[in-house]
Structures are given as C-alpha cells and as structure tokens.
Design a protein around this motif. Structure first.
Motif, PDB file in Angstrom:
ATOM      1  N   GLU A   1       0.773  -1.095  -0.023  1.00 23.33           N
ATOM      2  CA  GLU A   1       0.011   0.033   0.033  1.00 23.33           C
ATOM      3  C   GLU A   1       0.801   1.384   0.068  1.00 23.33           C
ATOM      4  N   ARG A   2       1.931   1.027   0.731  1.00 24.65           N
ATOM      5  CA  ARG A   2       2.985   2.341   0.878  1.00 24.65           C
ATOM      6  C   ARG A   2       3.443   2.543  -0.526  1.00 24.65           C
ATOM      7  N   ILE A   3       3.799   1.602  -1.439  1.00 24.57           N
ATOM      8  CA  ILE A   3       4.439   1.721  -2.661  1.00 24.57           C
ATOM      9  C   ILE A   3       3.571   2.526  -3.360  1.00 24.57           C
ATOM     10  N   TYR A   4       2.096   1.808  -3.427  1.00 24.19           N
ATOM     11  CA  TYR A   4       1.356   2.175  -4.481  1.00 24.19           C
ATOM     12  C   TYR A   4       1.168   3.270  -4.189  1.00 24.19           C
ATOM     13  N   ALA A   5       0.852   4.321  -2.829  1.00 21.31           N
ATOM     14  CA  ALA A   5       0.350   5.366  -2.908  1.00 21.31           C
ATOM     15  C   ALA A   5       1.544   6.512  -3.149  1.00 21.31           C
ATOM     16  N   LEU A   6       2.949   5.983  -2.766  1.00 21.56           N
ATOM     17  CA  LEU A   6       3.993   6.902  -3.285  1.00 21.56           C
ATOM     18  C   LEU A   6       4.170   7.058  -4.731  1.00 21.56           C
ATOM     19  N   LYS A   7       3.826   5.974  -5.442  1.00 21.89           N
ATOM     20  CA  LYS A   7       3.862   5.943  -6.972  1.00 21.89           C
ATOM     21  C   LYS A   7       2.598   6.954  -7.547  1.00 21.89           C
TER      22      LYS A   7
ATOM     23  N   LEU B   1      13.670  22.848  -3.992  1.00 21.86           N
ATOM     24  CA  LEU B   1      14.235  21.645  -3.821  1.00 21.86           C
ATOM     25  C   LEU B   1      13.707  20.623  -4.841  1.00 21.86           C
ATOM     26  N   GLU B   2      12.355  20.763  -5.012  1.00 24.64           N
ATOM     27  CA  GLU B   2      11.868  19.734  -6.186  1.00 24.64           C
ATOM     28  C   GLU B   2      12.674  20.031  -7.503  1.00 24.64           C
ATOM     29  N   GLN B   3      12.863  21.148  -7.963  1.00 24.10           N
ATOM     30  CA  GLN B   3      13.511  21.321  -9.076  1.00 24.10           C
ATOM     31  C   GLN B   3      14.776  20.717  -8.833  1.00 24.10           C
ATOM     32  N   LYS B   4      15.684  20.731  -8.145  1.00 28.03           N
ATOM     33  CA  LYS B   4      17.088  19.947  -7.533  1.00 28.03           C
ATOM     34  C   LYS B   4      16.834  18.627  -7.990  1.00 28.03           C
ATOM     35  N   PHE B   5      15.711  18.110  -7.197  1.00 24.25           N
ATOM     36  CA  PHE B   5      15.694  16.504  -7.451  1.00 24.25           C
ATOM     37  C   PHE B   5      15.480  16.258  -8.648  1.00 24.25           C
ATOM     38  N   ARG B   6      14.585  16.924  -9.498  1.00 23.96           N
ATOM     39  CA  ARG B   6      14.318  16.657 -10.889  1.00 23.96           C
ATOM     40  C   ARG B   6      15.377  16.624 -11.778  1.00 23.96           C
TER      41      ARG B   6
ATOM     42  N   ARG C   1      18.804  16.664 -10.692  1.00 23.39           N
ATOM     43  CA  ARG C   1      19.978  16.140 -10.409  1.00 23.39           C
ATOM     44  C   ARG C   1      19.741  14.533 -10.588  1.00 23.39           C
ATOM     45  N   TYR C   2      18.832  14.030  -9.999  1.00 29.11           N
ATOM     46  CA  TYR C   2      18.170  12.528 -10.028  1.00 29.11           C
ATOM     47  C   TYR C   2      17.074  12.077 -10.785  1.00 29.11           C
ATOM     48  N   GLY C   3      16.589  12.945 -11.471  1.00 35.54           N
ATOM     49  CA  GLY C   3      15.174  12.459 -12.336  1.00 35.54           C
ATOM     50  C   GLY C   3      14.203  12.013 -11.473  1.00 35.54           C
ATOM     51  N   VAL C   4      14.024  12.645 -10.509  1.00 35.09           N
ATOM     52  CA  VAL C   4      12.796  11.988  -9.519  1.00 35.09           C
ATOM     53  C   VAL C   4      11.456  12.628 -10.018  1.00 35.09           C
ATOM     54  N   ARG C   5      10.480  12.009  -9.962  1.00 36.85           N
ATOM     55  CA  ARG C   5       9.277  12.460 -10.663  1.00 36.85           C
ATOM     56  C   ARG C   5       8.198  12.097  -9.568  1.00 36.85           C
ATOM     57  N   THR C   6       8.327  11.018  -8.796  1.00 41.60           N
ATOM     58  CA  THR C   6       7.127  10.592  -7.896  1.00 41.60           C
ATOM     59  C   THR C   6       7.896  10.592  -6.534  1.00 41.60           C
TER      60      THR C   6
END
Length: 464
Positions: free
Chosen positions: A208-214, A228-233, A235-240
């Motif tokens: 359930e945790r993984i489903y909610a995070l995705k 911080l959101e822009q840096k994560f996107r 530098r690390y390609g984070v989207r979710t």
C-alpha cells in the motif's frame, strides 16, 4: 511483489536485529514494527472555506463556488466545480469576471470568524476521537492513533471519524493514515483524489505504501519546496514520491539538508517528524491588510496601523507572550502601472518587552512617522512583532531608559485584561483614539460577506 527500496534492502534503514534476514522478511517485519511504534492519521477538510459557505446554503450544493481573499482580491478557496473550469488558486478576481458571469459562479468574501468557529467544532469532534490531536492549520489536524491497531480496524475507525465530522458539523473531510506523518499526508492526498472509496485511505503494509507513493507527484510531497523539487528533478530524475524514497537519505543530508533526508526516512516508514499536541510558541506575529481604497494621508494610515497593532496585541496576549521588537511596513500597489511605487519597512527595539496595546501602538506609530513619505497612494500596511518571549523580564543594559516600575506593569496588565474581556463580547467596544474610524468602520472592500451564522445572534438561521 514490488522491490524493496535499495537503502532498506542494504540494511541502512533497518534496526541491527533485522539486517541478516532475507529482504522479503526484512520489509514485512520492518514496516510491521514501524506501524506498531507509530501510527498517525490526518483529517483534512475538503475545500474548507467553500464548505463553510455551503453549510447554511444548500442551494449551492451543485453550483460552482469560490471564496476571495481580503478586499475581494484573489481566489483562496474553490469548489470542485470551479477547479474543473481551470480557475487556479491565487488568480485575481478581475481576471476571471467573464467566467463568473458565464458559469454563474457564486462569489463570497472571506468570513474568517465563521471559518474559525467551524474549524473549532471540527477539532472538537476529532479531539473526542483520538488520544492526542495536533492542529496543523485551520482545516487540518493530525491524530496520534499509536497502539489503537490492537483493538480497532484502523480503516473502519477512520471511516467512523469521517462520518462523525460530516454528520455532527456538516463539513466534509478526508482521512489518511500511516506510520509517519508524511505517509498520513500522502494517504490523505490519495483519498482526496478519489483513489479509494469513502474518502479514507490507510497505509498499513509495504504494498500500500509503494502504491500511494507512485501516485504522488514530487510537488505534492509535504516538506519539498519548489527549489528543492527542481533540484531533485534535474539531479536525480525524480518524478514521484516513490522515486524520492529510493534515494539514500544520508547522501541527501550531505548534499542538501537534514529536512530533505527526514522526508526520505518518512517515506520509507521511519517516523522523524515529532507529534506536537502542544503548539509551539510563535516566533513572530504579523497583522497586515490591503486597503479597500488607496490612502494618501499620514493620519488615515496611522489609524490603520494602530488598528493592526491592536489586533496583533490581542494575539500576543492570547499566547501569553511579550514582544521586544515592533516592525511596520507600508507599500503602494505593485500591480499598478500608473502610480509611482514606494515600499519601506523599519523597526524599533523596545526598552522593555511589552504586550499592552497602548505601548505597542505608540511604538508602531513612531516607526510609521519615520518611513512615511507623502505623495504616494498607499495600498497595504502591516505590523510585525518579533523577538517574542514568555516573560516581560529581561537583562537591562547599563544605559537602558526603563522608567516603568513593576507596579505600573501589573496595573497595565489588569487594565488590558479588562479591555480584552469587554472586546471579546463585542469587537471594538473599547479602543484607542488613535484607531479612529478604522476601529469603528473597517475600510476593507468586502462586498459579498456571508452572515455570521454561528458567530452572531442576529444571523442565526431561523426555521419557518
């Protein structure tokens, strides 16, 4: 079965006695243990200001409704129907007047006395439903449900909380729950988006945790700001939120800060943000308003600043605090392309900390006289109290000019307590002469204020 986060599988987030077991068992036991250690729920009212306006107006149930900021400036609350029209939060009213006419949108000026009263009623129901309550904002509250898993089905319990608030107060809410406050926030977000039935979602296991995070975009994560959101996107390609949960928190702490690292820990089920059932003392108190019309004279601006100081002083005494610094700011309308622009802020440090209205008004007007410049059309002003403390005692300097005796301080406190008691029954029963017309007649432009259904006897609904 979804893969375990790398940092958890490698053992960096696990207790010592779980590090030598297989990853699958690790994951199951780890989250079961974390759920036993902590369990939080977040109750969040749906479109709160709009819901308050609709409570006594059933004719608005299917009609688009929006609520405006002070002076009917910008949109601060929207019904789902307004959101579907693409109207964004914070958009000025003058930019959407054609949509208001086209779709027959009901427009309300903000009625904060009504909203605060209904917020207190919601909090009262939640307080009866949980061992401890942390009021996070006017429309949100965390509940500590740790240990209740032994005796209750938490999902059913949260459904019961939601029903009680909706039934007893009439304000619709959604409830999310998980082993950390961040997961509770994410669960609430999923419930509001309709990902579960009934407006309730609980995160009770890793699937359930993984489903909610995705399902949670990066910009919807509590504690992740725009920078911080822009840096994560980048530098690390984070989207979710799930992408973020896979990062190593220790590396993130070194590259960014401990707050960002704590978010990752919380996304992985490790509670880092403490539950605060007692509110922290405020670090500053600010009272500011935009005016319903432009102000040109020092006299009228002084009345407004005196009124703002009096209101802020009431909040100061409610918190049983004193201030040592009084700041005042004034500014013209930045959106105007015709009027000349001017903005200035200054402060004064008091000889001794105060919380009585006369002394603070005198200090605020001393600052105002220094920064006021004639010839400008002032559109906004505000007062800020800083260096707050719980006592009026302080260490005097050698050259401090402090002629106020303890007996005089105590007398001021008794007089101010009597004035507050009178004003609690009816606002501005007693006020300073320097507040002038502003104390008797608010110059804010609010043309669509709803009645005080629960805060004024004359506005109490009548059954015919």
């Amino acid at each position: 079965m979804p893969s375990i986060p790398e940092s958890v599988a490698a053992g960096r987030l696990l207790p010592e006695n779980l590090r030598d077991i297989s990853p699958e068992i690790n994951r199951q036991r780890f989250y079961e243990r974390q759920t036993r250690l902590h369990y939080f729920a977040l109750a969040d009212c749906n479109n709160f200001f709009v819901s308050c306006e609709r409570l006594f107006r059933p004719d608005l149930s299917n009609r688009p409704v929006l609520v405006l900021s002070n002076n009917d400036g910008c949109v601060i609350s929207r019904s789902n129907e307004v959101k579907a029209l693409g109207i964004k939060m914070g958009v000025p009213l003058f930019q959407i007047k054609h949509l208001v006419r086209q779709y027959n949108i009901a427009v309300f000026s903000s009625n904060f006395p009504l909203y605060l009263d209904l917020s207190a009623r919601v909090a009262s129901v939640l307080n009866d439903s949980a061992p401890a309550l942390e009021r996070y904002s006017i429309d949100e509250a965390f509940m500590d449900l740790t240990g209740m898993q032994k005796n209750y089905n938490i999902f059913d319990y949260c459904m019961d909380i939601r029903w009680r608030v909706t039934h007893d107060v009439g304000i619709p809410i959604c409830v999310g729950a998980g082993s950390t406050k961040t997961l509770a926030k994410i669960a609430n977000h999923c419930a509001k988006k309709g990902m579960t039935l009934g407006g309730v979602m609980t995160i009770d296991n890793d699937d359930e945790r993984i489903y909610a995070l995705k399902q949670t975009p990066l910009d919807d994560i509590w504690g992740i700001g725009r920078a911080l959101e822009q840096k994560f996107r980048e530098r690390y390609g984070v989207r979710t939120a799930y992408d973020l949960s896979l990062l190593d928190p220790e590396i993130i702490k070194k590259q960014f800060n401990i707050t960002a690292a704590n978010v990752i820990y919380e996304l992985n089920g490790i509670s880092c943000i403490p539950f605060e059932d007692m509110p922290r003392p405020k670090k500053q108190i600010m009272w500011s308003r935009t005016f319903g019309h432009h102000i040109l004279s020092l006299e009228e601006l002084s009345q407004a600043v005196s009124e703002f100081t009096a209101r802020a002083a009431e909040k100061l005494r409610e918190d049983q605090q004193f201030t040592a610094i009084v700041s005042v700011f004034i500014q013209t309308n930045r959106a105007s392309t015709v009027d000349p622009q001017y903005a200035r802020q200054a402060y004064i440090r008091l000889p001794c900390p105060l919380n009585d209205t006369p002394g603070l008004i005198q200090a605020a007007n001393t600052v105002l006289e220094k920064i006021f410049v004639s010839g400008y059309r002032y559109y906004k002003a505000g007062v800020i109290f800083e260096d707050l403390r719980a006592t009026s005692t302080y260490q005097c300097g050698l050259f401090d000019d402090n002629t106020l005796t303890e007996e005089a301080r105590q007398k001021r406190q008794r007089i101010q307590a009597a004035v507050d008691k009178l004003n609690q029954k009816k606002r501005n029963t007693v006020f300073m002469a320097s507040q002038g017309i502003y104390a008797r007649q608010n110059v804010s432009a609010q043309h669509n204020v709803s009645p005080g259904y629960t805060t004024s006897w004359k506005d109490v609904p009548k059954v015919k």
